[in-house]
Scaffold this active site. Structure first.
Site, PDB file in Angstrom:
ATOM      1  N   TYR A  52       0.836  -1.200   0.000  1.00 26.06           N
ATOM      2  CA  TYR A  52       0.000   0.000   0.000  1.00 26.06           C
ATOM      3  C   TYR A  52       0.878   1.259   0.000  1.00 26.06           C
ATOM      4  CZ  TYR A  52      -3.461  -3.423   1.706  1.00 26.06           C
ATOM      5  OH  TYR A  52      -4.265  -4.528   1.869  1.00 26.06           O
ATOM      6  N   HIS A 135       0.178 -12.084   0.447  1.00 31.25           N
ATOM      7  CA  HIS A 135      -0.566 -11.075  -0.297  1.00 31.25           C
ATOM      8  C   HIS A 135      -0.583 -11.324  -1.802  1.00 31.25           C
ATOM      9  CE1 HIS A 135      -1.516  -6.453  -0.429  1.00 31.25           C
ATOM     10  NE2 HIS A 135      -2.588  -7.203  -0.524  1.00 31.25           N
TER      11      HIS A 135
END
Length: 329
Positions: A52, A135
């Site tokens: 992110y 992820h």
């Protein structure tokens, strides 16, 4: 759940996508206000990722959380990409509006996972990580290299994360993905504790998850955390759906009809969306992101809203939610 790390007080958490500048270029100060509001309102589960903002979100969460008592909150982050600092003109194009100067590569080997955890600890300045999610090990992110990376993870990430959990270095691990298949593949090959299910289960779209995902995790004794439970803001009226600008056919009408029925019962569609996810026994928490303190406030207020049973009955009678879906009792 094999590890009872997420309890009743963690049912509403804070996700880190918006703080990573996914939708607008939040400043450090603005992100701090969101985090402070979440803390002040009693939120004690925080989820982020080095992905992110190309490590920006993780640093921001750490800058705030390292000043809090470590045993008072649960912190999860993610592995699967390694990051290297580069000149500004070499930063790859991504979804982030104001990322830091990093390039990245997908890597699910044991060495990469250990290195990723070490770097996350350095960036966050925390003593330990509670939950580690693998992820974006899914076709929507790695394309036709999915089988290759899955094999890499079976030999690397899956094994090393189980070892780190058994050694007490982390408390739990699982997949953090936007698709159902990778979670099912992980359940077959390993022993995860909890998976972050993003974009798979929401009040607007949940049939496939009800039929395939929820029974599988229940059988395995694995819990779920909901990411993008508002379809990355579409439920609240944003012009995007699951992080993309393309809205699936008929979805706007479906959302607007649910919102219309909600209004009749003096509730908001956000209230309904949050309670719908948490009604499923398999979900331990929901972690909506926020770019403004008011959004955090709205989520906390939604958590404490009472929703009439007749509302859910009406949605089912109109075919707006799947007849097999669990709804609040």
């Amino acid at each position: 759940m094999k590890s009872n790390i997420l309890t009743e007080k963690h049912r509403l958490g804070l996700g880190g996508v918006a703080i990573g500048t996914a939708f607008e270029a939040l400043t450090d100060g603005e992100s701090y206000e969101v985090l402070q509001k979440a803390w002040d309102l009693g939120i004690r589960y925080y989820d982020t990722s080095p992905w992110y903002g190309l490590t920006k979100s993780e640093r921001r969460f750490g800058n705030f959380l390292h000043g809090q008592k470590r045993d008072e909150f649960v912190f999860s982050t993610k592995v699967g990409r390694l990051f290297v600092e580069v000149p500004e003109n070499e930063v790859p194009p991504t979804m982030w509006k104001a990322p830091l100067n990093y390039d990245f590569e997908h890597n699910y080997t044991a060495d990469a996972i250990k290195r990723s955890i070490e770097e996350s600890l350095e960036r966050s300045r925390l003593d330990y990580i509670d939950i580690v999610y693998i992820h974006d090990l899914s076709e929507d992110q790695v394309g036709d290299r999915y089988p290759y990376f899955l094999e890499q993870a079976k030999k690397g990430a899956f094994k090393v994360l189980s070892e780190l959990r058994d050694q007490g270095v982390i408390k739990a691990w699982g997949m953090g993905v936007n698709k159902i298949e990778p979670i099912l593949d992980c359940l077959e090959a390993a022993d995860p504790d909890i998976c972050l299910s993003a974009t798979q289960y929401s009040i607007l779209e949940h049939e496939d998850a009800v039929d395939r995902l929820l029974p599988a995790v229940k059988k395995a004794g694995v819990k779920l955390v909901s990411g993008a439970g508002y379809n990355s803001g579409f439920v609240t009226g944003r012009p995007r759906y699951n992080y993309k600008n393309v809205i699936p056919k008929g979805m706007t009408e479906k959302r607007d009809r649910i919102a219309e029925i909600a209004k009749k019962y003096s509730i908001d569609i956000v209230d309904a969306a949050l309670h719908f996810v948490l009604a499923a026994d398999e979900f331990a928490a929901i972690i909506p992101g926020s770019s403004k303190p008011e959004q955090v406030q709205d989520n906390v207020e939604a958590l404490h809203k009472g929703i009439p049973t007749d509302f859910w009955n009406e949605l089912k009678s109109e075919g707006l939610i799947y007849e097999k879906a669990q709804t609040p009792k």
